[in-house]
Design an enzyme around this catalytic site. Structure first.
Site, mmCIF file in Angstrom:
data_model
loop_
_atom_site.group_PDB
_atom_site.id
_atom_site.type_symbol
_atom_site.label_atom_id
_atom_site.label_comp_id
_atom_site.label_asym_id
_atom_site.label_seq_id
_atom_site.Cartn_x
_atom_site.Cartn_y
_atom_site.Cartn_z
ATOM 1 C CG HIS A 99 17.906 -35.181 -26.104
ATOM 2 N ND1 HIS A 99 18.684 -34.630 -24.943
ATOM 3 C CD2 HIS A 99 17.973 -35.507 -27.335
ATOM 4 C CE1 HIS A 99 19.688 -34.897 -25.530
ATOM 5 N NE2 HIS A 99 20.176 -34.915 -26.730
ATOM 6 C CG ASP A 102 16.523 -35.048 -22.248
ATOM 7 O OD1 ASP A 102 17.542 -35.831 -22.045
ATOM 8 O OD2 ASP A 102 17.525 -33.887 -23.370
HETATM 9 C C1 XLS Z 1 26.226 -35.699 -27.720
HETATM 10 C C2 XLS Z 1 25.159 -33.981 -28.518
HETATM 11 C C3 XLS Z 1 23.682 -34.568 -27.996
HETATM 12 C C4 XLS Z 1 22.824 -33.432 -28.926
HETATM 13 C C5 XLS Z 1 21.533 -33.420 -28.865
HETATM 14 O O1 XLS Z 1 27.191 -35.176 -27.888
HETATM 15 O O2 XLS Z 1 26.031 -32.803 -28.143
HETATM 16 O O3 XLS Z 1 23.544 -33.746 -26.885
HETATM 17 O O4 XLS Z 1 22.882 -32.163 -28.370
HETATM 18 O O5 XLS Z 1 21.025 -34.422 -29.187
#
Ligand code: XLS
Ligand code: CA
Ligand code: CA
Length: 438
Positions: A99, A102
């Protein structure tokens, strides 16, 4: 600078190895049907769980001990990039995913946030030049910051919609810059808490408008990658609009978006929706919509998203079965959207966890491949539906009959004979293949 000094490059040593820092089943070069395991499995490390999470939960602070803990801001972000490429290389994974938040810190304005992002993206791009690691996908985090409290593209506040558009616009530019294979949309808070205050129709129409704008912008900048919706039924909102693959598909069809989108299917989200992982994969596959996979597992005793590393061989086998039947993952991959448990706080645990997941999926791949080769399930299913290959059954599937004719046919039947579904026998066969394939 090394971050994981005690760990050398993880090698394949085979099932007899007792070295904890070795693959027992994942042999990247081993060929299965002409393709290497590396090409078939397309493993990816999730940046958020591995480099930014710290083991905190709603009841306690972080427990993880990381060599970059003492740093802050952009220095911290840079150290994480260095550490990440060391880990990718040592694990020999071909992909990673992140993301926006991140990889780099949010600034006090959108402009500053974007500037921070540019610095880190440039650094990542540099690292990618000398590494084989590619970006499986990136995405915009539109759920953590309080501005998204009522959603992003489905917020009742048009300013939030606009801000979110700016975030995804930047995300698409980053995808282009780093040569991403896909771009992901997980509807973090795109849902509702209560219908009492919600204009559901407007929210869903707006979400579709948002996706169309994303498609238009990607075309404009020449970003030609699959967009992936990642279904999840709930958490953080009580109800999310992209509940599961079937719901997501109906949405994409209604709003004329099926040409641009596929699904990123996460095992734990399937569990939360009351489905098996393989159900979600099958639903996507038979509709030509299987894009990528977030390879993790949930806990059936818990009602929330535990994001565990996928060590369940049975589930991985059935998942790989769907993936092989799909002809592979195409531009998708198996992204470990999984976190070490709060009690597994050592840096070494990051390696143990990934090795466990990679080995468990390698086993799944081998067993699934053998099941397909031997037509274990196919043969049975073919036979089970054979009444549709001749006579009245063939007329039904070829659209050559109608209710009147079927009634006449049914009136002439003296006896209807069903055959056993053999569920237990098939489960026993899967167990046998699990134990004997390797
Ligand atoms: C959350 C999601 C997230 C997505 C990406 O539950 O898994 O991490 O994979 O935003
Ligand atoms: Ca996910
Ligand atoms: Ca999850």
């Amino acid at each position: 600078m090394t971050y994981f000094e005690s760990v050398n490059k993880i090698q394949y040593e085979g099932p007899k190895s007792t070295n904890p820092f070795a693959f027992k089943y994942y042999n990247p070069e081993e060929k299965i049907n002409g393709q290497t395991m590396e090409e078939l499995l397309r493993f990816s490390v999730a940046y958020w769980h591995t480099f930014t999470a710290n083991g905190s939960d709603p009841f306690g602070v972080g427990t993880a001990i990381r060599p970059w803990d003492h740093l802050k801001g952009l220095d911290l972000a840079k150290a994480r990039v260095e550490a990440s490429f060391e880990l990718f290389e040592k694990l020999d994974v071909p992909f990673f995913a992140f993301h926006d938040v991140d990889i780099s810190p949010e600034g006090s304005t959108l402009k500053e946030t974007n500037e921070n992002l540019d610095v880190i993206v440039a650094m990542i791009k540099d690292y990618m030049k000398t590494s084989k690691v590619k970006l499986l996908w990136n995405t915009a985090n539109m759920f953590t910051n309080p501005r998204y409290t009522h959603g992003a593209a489905t917020s009742p506040n048009a300013d939030v919609f606009a801000y979110s558009a700016a975030k995804v616009k930047k995300g698409l530019e980053v995808a282009k810059e780093l040569g991403a294979e896909n771009y992901v949309f997980w509807g973090g808070r795109e849902g509702y808490e209560t219908l009492l205050n919600t204009d559901m129709k407007l929210e869903m129409d707006n979400l579709a408008r948002f996706f169309h704008m994303a498609v238009d912008y990607a075309k404009e900048i020449g970003l030609n990658v699959p967009f992936l919706i990642e279904p999840k039924p709930k958490e953080p909102t009580k109800h999310q609009y992209d509940f599961d693959v079937a719901t997501g598909l109906a949405f994409l069809q209604k709003y004329d978006l099926t040409d641009y989108f596929k699904f990123n299917i996460e095992a734990n989200h399937a569990t939360l929706a009351g489905h098996t992982f393989e159900h979600e994969l099958r639903t996507a596959r038979i509709n030509g919509m299987l894009g990528s996979v977030d390879a993790n597992q949930g806990d059936t005793l818990l009602g929330w998203d535990t994001d565990e590393f996928p060590t369940d061989l049975y589930s991985n086998t059935l998942a790989m079965y769907e993936i092989l039947k799909n002809g592979g993952l195409g531009k998708g991959g198996l992204n470990f959207d999984a976190k070490v448990r709060r009690g597994s706080f050592d840096t070494d645990d990051l390696f143990h966890a990934h090795i466990a997941g990679m080995d468990a999926f390698a086993i799944g791949l081998k067993v699934a491949n053998k099941l397909i080769e031997d037509k274990v399930l196919d043969g049975f299913v073919e036979e089970r539906y054979s009444s549709y290959t001749k006579g009245i059954g063939l007329d039904i599937v070829e659209g050559k009959t109608n209710f009147r004719e079927l009634e006449a046919y049914a009136l002439g039947l003296t006896e209807i004979k069903n055959t056993s579904g053999r569920t237990e026998r098939l489960k026993a066969l899967i167990n046998q293949y699990l134990l004997e394939t390797l």
